[in-house]
Scaffold this motif. Structure first.
Motif, PDB file in Angstrom:
ATOM      1  N   ASN A  41       0.822  -1.211   0.000  1.00 50.40           N
ATOM      2  CA  ASN A  41       0.000   0.000   0.000  1.00 50.40           C
ATOM      3  C   ASN A  41       0.857   1.261   0.000  1.00 50.40           C
ATOM      4  O   ASN A  41       0.504   2.261  -0.635  1.00 50.40           O
ATOM      5  CB  ASN A  41      -0.941   0.013   1.203  1.00 50.40           C
ATOM      6  N   LEU A  42       1.979   1.207   0.710  1.00 53.69           N
ATOM      7  CA  LEU A  42       2.863   2.371   0.729  1.00 53.69           C
ATOM      8  C   LEU A  42       3.399   2.659  -0.667  1.00 53.69           C
ATOM      9  O   LEU A  42       3.506   3.824  -1.077  1.00 53.69           O
ATOM     10  CB  LEU A  42       4.027   2.146   1.694  1.00 53.69           C
ATOM     11  N   VAL A  43       3.721   1.615  -1.410  1.00 50.31           N
ATOM     12  CA  VAL A  43       4.194   1.801  -2.783  1.00 50.31           C
ATOM     13  C   VAL A  43       3.136   2.512  -3.614  1.00 50.31           C
ATOM     14  O   VAL A  43       3.433   3.466  -4.345  1.00 50.31           O
ATOM     15  CB  VAL A  43       4.551   0.443  -3.426  1.00 50.31           C
ATOM     16  N   GLN A  44       1.897   2.083  -3.494  1.00 54.22           N
ATOM     17  CA  GLN A  44       0.825   2.699  -4.290  1.00 54.22           C
ATOM     18  C   GLN A  44       0.574   4.149  -3.858  1.00 54.22           C
ATOM     19  O   GLN A  44       0.346   5.026  -4.694  1.00 54.22           O
ATOM     20  CB  GLN A  44      -0.479   1.890  -4.157  1.00 54.22           C
ATOM     21  N   MET A  45       0.645   4.400  -2.563  1.00 53.09           N
ATOM     22  CA  MET A  45       0.469   5.764  -2.062  1.00 53.09           C
ATOM     23  C   MET A  45       1.557   6.676  -2.614  1.00 53.09           C
ATOM     24  O   MET A  45       1.287   7.806  -3.046  1.00 53.09           O
ATOM     25  CB  MET A  45       0.489   5.753  -0.523  1.00 53.09           C
ATOM     26  N   ALA A  46       2.796   6.184  -2.608  1.00 52.05           N
ATOM     27  CA  ALA A  46       3.912   6.986  -3.120  1.00 52.05           C
ATOM     28  C   ALA A  46       3.771   7.220  -4.624  1.00 52.05           C
ATOM     29  O   ALA A  46       4.111   8.296  -5.125  1.00 52.05           O
ATOM     30  CB  ALA A  46       5.238   6.307  -2.799  1.00 52.05           C
ATOM     31  N   ARG A  47       3.277   6.229  -5.345  1.00 49.42           N
ATOM     32  CA  ARG A  47       3.062   6.399  -6.791  1.00 49.42           C
ATOM     33  C   ARG A  47       2.019   7.490  -7.056  1.00 49.42           C
ATOM     34  O   ARG A  47       2.163   8.313  -7.963  1.00 49.42           O
ATOM     35  CB  ARG A  47       2.602   5.081  -7.420  1.00 49.42           C
ATOM     36  N   ILE A  48       0.967   7.489  -6.254  1.00 54.52           N
ATOM     37  CA  ILE A  48      -0.094   8.493  -6.420  1.00 54.52           C
ATOM     38  C   ILE A  48       0.446   9.888  -6.121  1.00 54.52           C
ATOM     39  O   ILE A  48       0.214  10.836  -6.881  1.00 54.52           O
ATOM     40  CB  ILE A  48      -1.290   8.153  -5.510  1.00 54.52           C
TER      41      ILE A  48
END
Length: 505
Positions: free
Chosen positions: A117-124
């Motif tokens: 989830n952290l990866v996706q948050m950072a991508r956003i």
């Protein structure tokens, strides 16, 4: 003697081995961090997304929300001139502090399934950062940006804005869909405390923004992107807003400027005040202060402070520090210090929040999308919801800026959406709703063409056209990454304030 020498030799050898064996421990700081939680890198990126002086000096001045009559270090859009001390600030803020941190966070967390989830948050959040940068400058480092420490790329190539936007759309689509509430919660997240539902709404809200940005240059892709964002689900209320919260340690940069040495130098622009005042918009009373009778900076004090909307008077464009003196006299003022300003005790205070993506802005974009027939729903209803959300947002800056529900209801009833001029109404309201978010105000104004503004009449200018269309690259890039800058210029156009970015048609 021979035995003694042998003994000393063995002793020295053992001593050397002993010293060597302890050397690493001796020269290692036992309290130094050997790694960093990527959540903290994302938090750093969020904090540093709060806008800096460029938003006052260029973005908000270009769209005629603020103005200063001062030249010298404050020269900028007030005189349509290129001041690279200011045009470079978005670049110097976002690339090292937002893009580098999100790229590093992604790199550190990608191989850890529990941190998905952290990866996706950072991508956003990275997509948001890149949108701010490419909307400001056009072609920028993208595919090779922010990886100097990871991959050793110190002279990144510049990607074409068309390619950047298409990849941003892919990133937001994939990252938003991949967020998974069943996976470990990223509780250290300062934006939404790891709330996956809110991060999804942010991802799709940014996807909506990206889609609408392409409404003129690629209507088919714009429509498909907006439909996908709408289906994914955007923000439902002001509780979903992406907002940077400031405190004594992390102050609002605009608030620091307005409460610091430039307190007497920035004013609300005439076109912005006139629009709000002529439409009896209650937001004027929430935003503005006028120090009536102020004949000097020190007289901008509480005794002279008036927030009554009927007393507000915006500063006109076209005047420098000497010329504005005569204009103030014509306007019946004691001095130019008596023009209206952003209230530095409310919206302009040092701890004021910075709203970057909001429910109100989303609803207005949905209103335009519905008007274009791209999504279901009533454009008029989205329009009303967007106005209401932004008016209610005023209370989130400061309790003293709260607008009563009755005043909101009265304004909305008096200003219904007219289908014959819907795009103008919607985007003029977006101009108001994005106040203090300079890059977004500037971008949507170029994209939509609304509100219709009269060019700044100041005679000395660097531009050939009527308005500034982009910000110029930092001189440091031109000197240290020259080949890649020149490749971008040859593709995009001259590195000046006149050149338009790809989507600005």
């Amino acid at each position: 003697m021979k035995k003694l020498l042998i003994f000393l030799g063995i002793t020295l050898c053992l001593f050397a081995i002993s010293c060597d064996q302890g050397f690493d421990e001796l020269n290692t700081n036992p309290t130094a961090a050997t790694t960093v939680d990527p959540a903290f890198l994302l938090n750093n990126a969020v904090i540093n997304s709060s806008h800096v002086a460029t938003t006052l000096q260029y973005d908000m001045s270009i769209v005629q929300q603020t103005v200063t009559p001062n030249s010298g270090v404050l020269t900028g859009a007030n005189f349509n001139q290129d001041n690279r001390d200011y045009t470079q600030q978005n670049w110097n803020r976002y690339f090292p502090n937002v893009i580098r941190n999100t790229k590093t966070a992604i790199n550190l967390a990608t191989d850890k399934p529990a941190r998905s989830n952290l990866v996706q948050m950072a991508r956003i959040w990275q997509a948001h950062g890149f949108m701010v940068l490419t909307d400001s400058y056009g072609d920028i480092p993208y595919s090779e940006a922010g990886v100097g420490f990871i991959d050793g790329v110190t002279s990144p190539k510049y990607d074409a804005q068309e390619a950047i936007y298409k990849d941003i759309i892919k990133e937001l689509t994939a990252a938003s869909a991949a967020l998974d509430a069943s996976k470990p919660k990223e509780g250290a997240d300062i934006l939404y405390q790891g709330d996956v539902a809110k991060w999804k709404k942010l991802g799709y809200s940014l996807l909506l923004r990206a889609g609408m940005r392409l409404s003129k240059v690629d209507p088919a892709l714009a429509q498909a992107t907006v439909k996908a964002a709408f289906a994914g689900g955007v923000m439902d209320s002001n509780a979903d807003n992406a907002v940077v919260r400031h405190n004594a340690n992390y102050q609002n940069s605009i608030g620091s400027i307005l409460n610091g040495t430039e307190a007497n130098n920035y004013y609300l622009a005439g076109p912005f005040v006139n629009y709000l005042k002529s439409n009896n918009d209650p937001r004027l009373g929430a935003i503005a202060v006028r120090y009536v009778a102020a004949a000097s900076g020190p007289q901008q004090n509480a005794a002279n402070a008036k927030t009554d909307p009927s007393l507000q008077l915006g500063m006109p464009f076209g005047f420098d520090n000497s010329g504005i003196v005569g204009q103030a006299t014509k306007d019946g003022l004691a001095s130019f210090y008596a023009y209206s300003q952003i209230d530095r005790t409310r919206l302009g205070k040092q701890q004021a929040p910075m709203f970057l993506v909001t429910h109100g802005m989303n609803q207005l974009l949905l209103a335009e999308a519905a008007q274009r027939g791209w999504i279901t729903g009533s454009a008029a209803d989205y329009f009303k919801a967007g106005i209401r959300a932004h008016m209610e947002q005023m209370a989130l800056y400061d309790a003293a800026s709260a607008i009563p529900k009755a005043a909101i209801d009265t304004y909305i009833a008096a200003n219904p959406l007219d289908p014959s001029k819907a795009l103008e109404q919607i985007n003029t309201q977006y101009w108001v709703a994005s106040f203090l978010n300079g890059p977004e105000s500037f971008a949507n104004w170029r994209r939509s063409g609304f509100p219709k503004l009269t060019p700044n009449p100041f005679p000395g200018k660097d531009i050939k056209g009527n308005f500034i269309n982009r910000l110029t690259y930092p001189n440091s890039e031109i000197s240290v990454n020259s080949a890649n800058v020149q490749a971008a210029i040859s593709r995009m156009g001259a590195d000046n304030l006149d050149t338009k970015v790809w989507w600005d048609k």
